[in-house]
Design a protein around this motif. Structure first.
Motif, mmCIF file in Angstrom:
data_model
loop_
_atom_site.group_PDB
_atom_site.id
_atom_site.type_symbol
_atom_site.label_atom_id
_atom_site.label_comp_id
_atom_site.label_asym_id
_atom_site.label_seq_id
_atom_site.Cartn_x
_atom_site.Cartn_y
_atom_site.Cartn_z
ATOM 1 N N PRO A 112 13.922 -7.666 -1.999
ATOM 2 C CA PRO A 112 15.118 -7.929 -2.804
ATOM 3 C C PRO A 112 14.970 -7.529 -4.268
ATOM 4 N N LEU A 113 13.767 -7.658 -4.826
ATOM 5 C CA LEU A 113 13.526 -7.261 -6.204
ATOM 6 C C LEU A 113 13.773 -5.759 -6.356
ATOM 7 N N GLY A 114 13.176 -4.963 -5.492
ATOM 8 C CA GLY A 114 13.354 -3.517 -5.547
ATOM 9 C C GLY A 114 14.785 -3.100 -5.302
ATOM 10 N N ARG A 115 15.433 -3.746 -4.360
ATOM 11 C CA ARG A 115 16.829 -3.403 -4.062
ATOM 12 C C ARG A 115 17.754 -3.725 -5.229
ATOM 13 N N ALA A 116 17.524 -4.853 -5.871
ATOM 14 C CA ALA A 116 18.353 -5.230 -7.021
ATOM 15 C C ALA A 116 18.172 -4.237 -8.164
ATOM 16 N N VAL A 117 16.939 -3.830 -8.412
ATOM 17 C CA VAL A 117 16.689 -2.877 -9.496
ATOM 18 C C VAL A 117 17.336 -1.533 -9.185
ATOM 19 N N ILE A 118 17.172 -1.060 -7.962
ATOM 20 C CA ILE A 118 17.733 0.244 -7.590
ATOM 21 C C ILE A 118 19.250 0.235 -7.678
ATOM 22 N N GLY A 119 19.889 -0.744 -7.086
ATOM 23 C CA GLY A 119 21.349 -0.812 -7.127
ATOM 24 C C GLY A 119 21.875 -0.956 -8.542
ATOM 25 N N MET A 124 12.254 4.515 -12.571
ATOM 26 C CA MET A 124 12.285 3.126 -12.100
ATOM 27 C C MET A 124 12.773 3.062 -10.658
ATOM 28 N N ILE A 125 13.792 3.844 -10.326
ATOM 29 C CA ILE A 125 14.331 3.840 -8.958
ATOM 30 C C ILE A 125 13.286 4.349 -7.970
ATOM 31 N N ILE A 126 12.628 5.458 -8.315
ATOM 32 C CA ILE A 126 11.603 6.013 -7.424
ATOM 33 C C ILE A 126 10.429 5.048 -7.296
ATOM 34 N N GLY A 127 10.062 4.409 -8.396
ATOM 35 C CA GLY A 127 8.965 3.437 -8.354
ATOM 36 C C GLY A 127 9.281 2.209 -7.513
ATOM 37 N N MET A 128 10.544 1.820 -7.463
ATOM 38 C CA MET A 128 10.945 0.640 -6.702
ATOM 39 C C MET A 128 11.288 0.952 -5.246
ATOM 40 N N ALA A 129 11.423 2.224 -4.891
ATOM 41 C CA ALA A 129 11.820 2.593 -3.524
ATOM 42 C C ALA A 129 10.870 2.050 -2.460
ATOM 43 N N PRO A 130 9.549 2.200 -2.610
ATOM 44 C CA PRO A 130 8.673 1.632 -1.578
ATOM 45 C C PRO A 130 8.811 0.112 -1.446
ATOM 46 N N MET A 131 8.995 -0.559 -2.570
ATOM 47 C CA MET A 131 9.156 -2.011 -2.526
ATOM 48 C C MET A 131 10.468 -2.379 -1.841
ATOM 49 N N ALA A 132 11.527 -1.617 -2.130
ATOM 50 C CA ALA A 132 12.842 -1.909 -1.561
ATOM 51 C C ALA A 132 12.863 -1.719 -0.045
ATOM 52 N N LEU A 133 12.024 -0.826 0.472
ATOM 53 C CA LEU A 133 11.977 -0.605 1.922
ATOM 54 C C LEU A 133 11.346 -1.779 2.660
ATOM 55 N N GLY A 134 10.514 -2.539 1.964
ATOM 56 C CA GLY A 134 9.924 -3.733 2.563
ATOM 57 C C GLY A 134 8.968 -3.439 3.699
ATOM 58 N N LEU A 135 8.250 -2.334 3.618
ATOM 59 C CA LEU A 135 7.309 -1.967 4.674
ATOM 60 C C LEU A 135 5.983 -2.705 4.498
ATOM 61 N N GLY A 136 5.260 -2.846 5.570
ATOM 62 C CA GLY A 136 3.949 -3.480 5.521
ATOM 63 C C GLY A 136 4.036 -4.982 5.639
#
Length: 185
Positions: free
Chosen positions: A136-143, A116-128
């Motif tokens: 924020p969704l990816g960051r909340a899941v990762i943390g 889940m953390i690896i899957g959310m990493a690209p989203m958490a970076l907010g690129l593109g």
């Protein structure tokens, strides 16, 4: 925005309560679901820590990520407590069962959280283009999962040891036993 915020906050609380009540029915115990939910304070602390560390506001996507994180953290805790209960049926005490469950289930718990953390990493970076909208969704899941994984592997077994004094009743065996008693009478 305030209305959405309140509804998602209530949704988060309702999700935790609903999960607890469903687990009470599933485990036929009030204690096991309480032990399982002991990983959630760690998840909530991780969510808030990650949002603070990345200077991300608490918003609708981060609350949606919180709900996702609570689901995964709960599933990991269920793995641990279910295994410990199965060990208790094998005549182990609570401490031995909790240690055995932690040792045996460490890999599935870490693999689930890591995926889940690896899957959310690209989203958490907010690129593109528009990437910052769902970051924020990816960051909340990762943390949340970083902290919840440690809570699941360390705190949940400790709480199991302290709270689970009597071995769990295995309902299928009880039904089978009652059926055999009825046949002999």
């Amino acid at each position: 925005m305030q209305s959405s915020f309140k509804r998602l906050g209530l949704g988060l609380l309702f999700a935790v309560l609903l999960v607890y009540l469903l687990m009470v029915v599933n485990f036929q115990s009030w204690i096991d679901p309480f032990i399982i939910l002991m990983a959630l304070p760690g998840a909530l602390a991780g969510i808030l820590w990650m949002l603070f560390a990345t200077q991300t506001t608490l918003n609708v996507p981060s609350l949606m990520g919180s709900i996702m994180c609570i689901g995964v953290a709960t599933a990991n805790s269920i793995l641990l407590v279910t295994f410990a209960n199965d060990e208790r049926i094998g005549r182990k005490d609570a401490r031995e069962a909790a240690l055995s469950a932690g040792y045996t289930r460490i890999r599935p718990v870490i693999m689930t959280a890591a995926a889940m953390i690896i899957g959310m990493a690209p989203m958490a970076l907010g690129l593109g283009e528009g990437g910052e909208q769902n970051a924020p969704l990816g960051r909340a899941v990762i943390g949340g999962l970083l902290f919840a994984t440690f809570s699941t592997l360390l705190f949940v077994p400790i709480m199991y040891t302290f709270l689970r004094k009597k071995p769990p009743v295995h309902v299928d065996r009880e039904i089978e036993h009652e059926a055999h008693e009825g046949e002999t009478v």
